[in-house]
Design an enzyme around this catalytic site. Sequence first.
Site: not given
Ligand code: APR
Length: 248
Positions: A106-107, A124, A192, A194, A220, A237
Site C-alpha cells: 500500500q506504500n 496505491h 505493518g 491497520s 499492536e 517489523a
Molecule cells: N512494525 C510493524 N508494524 C508497525 C510499525 C512497525 N515498526 N510501526 C507501525 N506499525 C503498524 C501500526 O500499528 C498500524 O497498525 O502499522 C500500521 C500502520 O497503519 P496505518 O497508519 O493505517 O497505515 P496503512 O495501514 O498502510 O494505511 C493504509 O491508508 O491513508 C491511506 O493510502 C494510505 O496506504 C495508506 C492506507
Amino acid sequence: MKAKAKEISPQELAGIIRRHPRVVALTGAGISVESGIPDFRSAGGLWSRFDPMEYAYIHAFRRNPAKVWAMLKEMDALITGARPNPAHYALAELEARGFLAGIITQNVDNLHQAAGSKRVVEYHGNALVFVCDTCRGCHPRESLDFSHTPLYCLCGGLVRPDVVFFGEPIPPAAQAEAEELAQHCDLLLVIGTSGEVAPASYIPAIAKEWNAVIVEVNLEPTRLTYSLTNHFLQGSAGKLLPLVLQDL
Ligand code: APR
C-alpha cells in the site's frame, strides 16, 4: 468477533513459512516507519497533522492544489530522504531465496524496490512518479521545481504524484495482479498495516477465502487480529523479520 489470533515467535513463523510453498506479503506504512516515514494512523501519524478530508481526497487536491502541495512536498522530502530498513531487506532476501512470491504494498515510497524486491505490486502507486492529472503525461521528478507549486502541465492540467488519492480507483493492473497473488497464495504475511482502508483491506479476506493462512506482523493488534488472522507476531517489523530470516 473471534478470539485474538495466537501469538507466535519469529522462529515459529520461520517454520510456518517453510511449510507453505506460496507465500505473499501485504505491507502497509508500518514497515517504513523504521525508515523515518511516519505511518498514517498511529499516534503522531500523518493524519494527525493533515486532515485526510482536506489533503488526501482527489477533490481536495483539485479544489485547492496549493494547500495539498504543502503535504505532498513534506511527503516527498520524507520519501526521498528515506532508505530501506531491515524489514524491507528481509522481504527482498526471502524473495531471492524462493520463500516469497511477491509483495502487495500500500506504500508509495519505493522502498521495497530499493531493497531489491523484484515482484512488487504498487497498489496505491508510486510517489516518485509524477503525471498530469488531465492528460496523464509523465513529468520526470528531476524536471519539476517544487519551490513553485502547484505545478502545471503544458496542457494546463495539474501535475501530481502518480499515487491513488482517496476517491480514486486502484489502477486496474495493480488490482488484478494483487487479486491473482492473493488467490494463489497459501500463506499471506500482513505486515505493518491497520487494515482500515478498502479495497486493500479486502486482500486478507480474499486470501482467506482461498484457504490461505494469515499471519500478521504488527506493533499492536488490528481489526484483522480479531477476525481473519491465524497467527500474530507482535513487535516491530524491522526487528522481527530479520529474526525470521535467520531461522530459514
Ligand atoms: N512494525 C510493524 N508494524 C508497525 C510499525 C512497525 N515498526 N510501526 C507501525 N506499525 C503498524 C501500526 O500499528 C498500524 O497498525 O502499522 C500500521 C500502520 O497503519 P496505518 O497508519 O493505517 O497505515 P496503512 O495501514 O498502510 O494505511 C493504509 O491508508 O491513508 C491511506 O493510502 C494510505 O496506504 C495508506 C492506507
